[in-house]
Scaffold this motif. Structure first.
Motif, PDB file in Angstrom:
ATOM      1  N   CYS A 276      46.634  87.811  31.287  1.00  0.00           N
ATOM      2  CA  CYS A 276      45.380  88.061  31.193  1.00  0.00           C
ATOM      3  C   CYS A 276      44.387  86.953  30.618  1.00  0.00           C
ATOM      4  CB  CYS A 276      45.289  89.092  30.069  1.00  0.00           C
ATOM      5  SG  CYS A 276      46.017  88.569  28.325  1.00  0.00           S
ATOM      6  N   GLU A 277      43.360  87.086  30.192  1.00  0.00           N
ATOM      7  CA  GLU A 277      42.359  86.049  29.547  1.00  0.00           C
ATOM      8  C   GLU A 277      42.949  85.320  28.607  1.00  0.00           C
ATOM      9  OE1 GLU A 277      38.538  85.221  30.117  1.00  0.00           O
ATOM     10  OE2 GLU A 277      38.124  86.676  31.425  1.00  0.00           O
ATOM     11  N   ALA A 278      42.600  84.048  28.535  1.00  0.00           N
ATOM     12  CA  ALA A 278      43.414  83.600  27.281  1.00  0.00           C
ATOM     13  C   ALA A 278      43.024  84.067  25.823  1.00  0.00           C
ATOM     14  CB  ALA A 278      43.289  82.036  27.194  1.00  0.00           C
ATOM     15  N   LYS A 279      41.658  84.306  25.672  1.00  0.00           N
ATOM     16  CA  LYS A 279      41.045  84.551  24.549  1.00  0.00           C
ATOM     17  C   LYS A 279      41.356  86.222  24.228  1.00  0.00           C
ATOM     18  CE  LYS A 279      36.474  84.029  26.390  1.00  0.00           C
ATOM     19  NZ  LYS A 279      35.172  83.426  25.773  1.00  0.00           N
ATOM     20  N   ALA A 310      55.693  85.676  23.522  1.00  0.00           N
ATOM     21  CA  ALA A 310      55.291  86.119  24.789  1.00  0.00           C
ATOM     22  C   ALA A 310      55.206  84.574  25.585  1.00  0.00           C
ATOM     23  CB  ALA A 310      53.927  86.785  24.540  1.00  0.00           C
ATOM     24  N   GLY A 311      55.470  85.065  27.057  1.00  0.00           N
ATOM     25  CA  GLY A 311      55.499  83.780  27.721  1.00  0.00           C
ATOM     26  C   GLY A 311      54.505  84.220  28.845  1.00  0.00           C
ATOM     27  N   GLY A 312      54.278  83.298  29.710  1.00  0.00           N
ATOM     28  CA  GLY A 312      53.311  83.393  30.998  1.00  0.00           C
ATOM     29  C   GLY A 312      52.113  82.410  31.086  1.00  0.00           C
ATOM     30  N   GLU A 313      51.458  82.779  31.756  1.00  0.00           N
ATOM     31  CA  GLU A 313      50.346  81.952  32.176  1.00  0.00           C
ATOM     32  C   GLU A 313      48.950  82.647  32.036  1.00  0.00           C
ATOM     33  OE1 GLU A 313      50.404  78.279  34.917  1.00  0.00           O
ATOM     34  OE2 GLU A 313      48.860  79.483  36.002  1.00  0.00           O
ATOM     35  N   THR A 314      48.236  82.482  31.092  1.00  0.00           N
ATOM     36  CA  THR A 314      46.793  83.163  31.054  1.00  0.00           C
ATOM     37  C   THR A 314      45.743  82.521  31.780  1.00  0.00           C
ATOM     38  OG1 THR A 314      46.248  81.733  28.964  1.00  0.00           O
ATOM     39  CG2 THR A 314      47.241  83.881  28.499  1.00  0.00           C
ATOM     40  N   VAL A 315      44.459  82.951  31.894  1.00  0.00           N
ATOM     41  CA  VAL A 315      43.449  82.216  32.716  1.00  0.00           C
ATOM     42  C   VAL A 315      42.396  82.027  31.756  1.00  0.00           C
ATOM     43  CG1 VAL A 315      44.215  83.225  35.040  1.00  0.00           C
ATOM     44  CG2 VAL A 315      42.477  84.441  33.610  1.00  0.00           C
ATOM     45  N   VAL A 316      41.390  81.129  32.096  1.00  0.00           N
ATOM     46  CA  VAL A 316      40.195  80.920  31.525  1.00  0.00           C
ATOM     47  C   VAL A 316      39.112  81.074  32.616  1.00  0.00           C
ATOM     48  CG1 VAL A 316      38.839  79.376  30.187  1.00  0.00           C
ATOM     49  CG2 VAL A 316      41.323  79.622  29.476  1.00  0.00           C
ATOM     50  N   ARG A 317      38.125  81.629  32.346  1.00  0.00           N
ATOM     51  CA  ARG A 317      36.914  81.618  32.878  1.00  0.00           C
ATOM     52  C   ARG A 317      36.029  80.714  32.189  1.00  0.00           C
ATOM     53  NH1 ARG A 317      35.699  87.495  34.409  1.00  0.00           N
ATOM     54  NH2 ARG A 317      37.873  87.058  35.242  1.00  0.00           N
ATOM     55  N   LEU A 318      36.012  79.660  33.010  1.00  0.00           N
ATOM     56  CA  LEU A 318      35.189  78.492  32.280  1.00  0.00           C
ATOM     57  C   LEU A 318      33.548  78.593  32.246  1.00  0.00           C
ATOM     58  CD1 LEU A 318      36.805  75.128  33.299  1.00  0.00           C
ATOM     59  CD2 LEU A 318      36.701  76.205  31.121  1.00  0.00           C
ATOM     60  N   THR A 319      32.745  78.898  31.355  1.00  0.00           N
ATOM     61  CA  THR A 319      31.506  79.233  31.409  1.00  0.00           C
ATOM     62  C   THR A 319      30.703  78.185  30.400  1.00  0.00           C
ATOM     63  OG1 THR A 319      31.709  80.756  29.664  1.00  0.00           O
ATOM     64  CG2 THR A 319      31.415  81.573  31.829  1.00  0.00           C
ATOM     65  N   GLY A 320      31.429  77.622  29.644  1.00  0.00           N
ATOM     66  CA  GLY A 320      31.002  76.558  28.461  1.00  0.00           C
ATOM     67  C   GLY A 320      31.334  74.958  29.061  1.00  0.00           C
ATOM     68  N   LYS A 321      30.825  74.082  28.386  1.00  0.00           N
ATOM     69  CA  LYS A 321      31.085  72.710  28.707  1.00  0.00           C
ATOM     70  C   LYS A 321      31.899  72.014  27.848  1.00  0.00           C
ATOM     71  CE  LYS A 321      26.277  72.025  30.797  1.00  0.00           C
ATOM     72  NZ  LYS A 321      26.391  73.478  31.402  1.00  0.00           N
TER      73      LYS A 321
END
Ligand SMILES: Nc1ncnc2c1ncn2[C@@H]1O[C@H](COP(=O)(O)OP(=O)(O)OP(=O)(O)O)[C@@H](O)[C@H]1O
Ligand SMILES: O=C(O)[C@H](O)CO
Length: 418
Positions: A276-279, A310-321
């Motif tokens: 899921c999303e990292a945050k 927990a293991g895996g690979e989360t995702v990040v939707r980059l909106t910041g800089k």
């Protein structure tokens, strides 16, 4: 440093050591009889370690080899091998040089010969030859868009495979009649062989239609000439390759559990497919810590001292800089959630030692992390919003820096509660 943080560092150290690829590569080589010329092609962030183990095992039987890995991931020369360091996560000229060298090595092999293909994550960026009509700049641009979009690795690689002449089974078709033995270190949730490093020697299960759908889903800017190439189907059959998987995030979680247990924490692995999303993952791990520490639940998940993994690979939707990576983003999000809590430490790391385009492997936070940030005039929420976890965690002294580890089996997050 409090002992829980020391314990966390011990768990990190032991888990990474447990998933170094050498022993598994040697075991995979021992299972096989090789004839004719043996050529080694190693790609990905763990390529050097995998290639060195292969050369040490087979010695002069290996006629030639190439290692294509990320910058600063080579640990020195390997006799008879060319070592090429290349761009990651965005490919560069050296990614093409690496693929060209590999194609040159496999170019004139016969059915008596063997290609030992050592594949690890990162290979998609590091090993590249664009399809005719596609430029390196096109690939760089679409990769940049994809990495910022929040698309997962299966979706990202569906596009990469269709635009590349060495991905999605297409490298195997360029090995002529030679026998390919692919030894794969998995950094993809669920170990999907056609997604790991974009499956250069594996039949592709993604289709042109799916690739085009992903473009629409994430509203990517794609020129007409690329759409035409996306419409060319990848191989759905690869007959000259045998594949074995040598390691994955499951082993990483298991190693973290064993290390925690040795230190007196009762471990539980709650997931090895976190995507899921990292945050959000950070918040979820916090809710578990709160359940363990504070709730009056008559059926508690675990009693402290315990370790939730927990293991895996989360995702990040980059909106910041800002600067960061998915593990640092998860750690910062968790730091906000555990503010003020005692005897809770959470860390999240990439097993390859690099989280996003930073020099950190991840972050480790506790109940006082946000206080340390505020003392350094940093508002954690604002930094999280700006995808700037790196600078927030740097200010609080909560970055984990390991350097390149020599392996790559995805990410692990651990919450220790006492
Ligand atoms: N400022 C940032 N904050 C949080 N995440 C970021 C930031 N910048 C980039 N990222 C994330 O970092 C990811 C790339 O990270 P990394 O280099 O660790 O890749 P990786 O997934 O391990 O690579 P590979 O899968 O090819 O081995 C991208 O998916 C991107 O979303
Ligand atoms: O290289 C890649 O595509 C990712 O690391 C997944 O294997």
């Amino acid at each position: 440093m409090n002992t829980m943080r020391q314990d966390a560092l011990t768990i990190i150290d032991e888990s990474i050591k447990a998933v170094l690829p050498e022993a598994a590569v040697i075991k995979a080589l021992e299972k096989k009889k090789f004839t004719g010329n043996i050529v080694v092609v190693a790609i990905g962030k763990a390529a050097w370690n995998m290639a060195k183990a292969t050369k040490d095992t087979l010695g002069d039987k290996v006629s030639k080899g190439v290692v294509v890995t990320k910058y600063h991931h080579s640990k020195g020369p390997i006799e008879g091998f060319e070592i090429i360091e290349a761009g990651h996560p965005i490919p560069d000229e050296n990614s093409i040089k690496g693929a060209d060298k590999a194609l040159e090595l496999v170019g004139n092999l016969t059915e008596k010969d063997h290609v030992i293909f050592l594949i690890s994550g990162g290979g998609s960026a590091l090993f590249e030859k664009p399809m005719e009509g596609v430029s390196l700049e096109d690939i760089m641009d679409i990769t940049n868009q994809l990495l910022a979009s929040g698309a997962d690795i299966v979706e990202i690689n569906a596009i990469r495979k269709h635009l590349s002449a060495v991905k999605g089974g297409r490298f195997a078709s360029q090995c002529g009649k030679a026998n390919i033995y692919a030894i794969v270190l998995s950094d993809v949730v669920g170990d999907r062989l056609d997604s790991i490093a974009s499956g250069p020697a594996y039949p592709d299960s993604s289709t042109s239609e799916e690739a085009l759908r992903i473009i629409e889903k994430y509203k990517l800017q794609v020129a007409e000439h690329l759409r035409k190439v996306l419409n060319v189907e990848t191989p759905k059959k690869v007959e000259n390759c045998e594949t074995v998987i040598t390691g994955s995030v499951t082993a990483l979680c298991e190693a973290a559990a064993m290390a925690a247990e040795k230190l007196g924490y009762k471990p539980i692995v709650i997931a090895s497919t976190l995507d899921c999303e990292a945050k959000e993952a950070g918040k979820f791990m916090v809710s578990i810590a709160k359940e363990i520490k504070n709730s009056n639940n008559s059926r508690p998940l675990l009693q402290p001292p315990c370790a939730v993994i927990a293991g895996g690979e989360t995702v990040v939707r980059l909106t910041g800089k800002g600067k960061g990576g998915r593990n640092q983003e998860m750690a910062l999000s968790a730091a906000i959630g555990i503010e003020g809590m005692e005897d809770v430490v959470l860390f999240s790391i990439g097993s390859d030692g690099t989280d996003g385009p930073t020099d950190a492997a991840g972050g480790m936070v506790d109940g006082k992390t946000t206080q340390r940030m505020k003392e350094a005039s940093i508002q954690p929420e604002a930094y999280l919003e700006n995808n700037d976890a790196y600078h927030a965690l740097k200010a609080s002294g909560d970055l984990i820096i390991t350097g390149a580890t020599g392996t790559n089996v995805n990410d692990v997050v651990v919450v220790l509660c006492k």
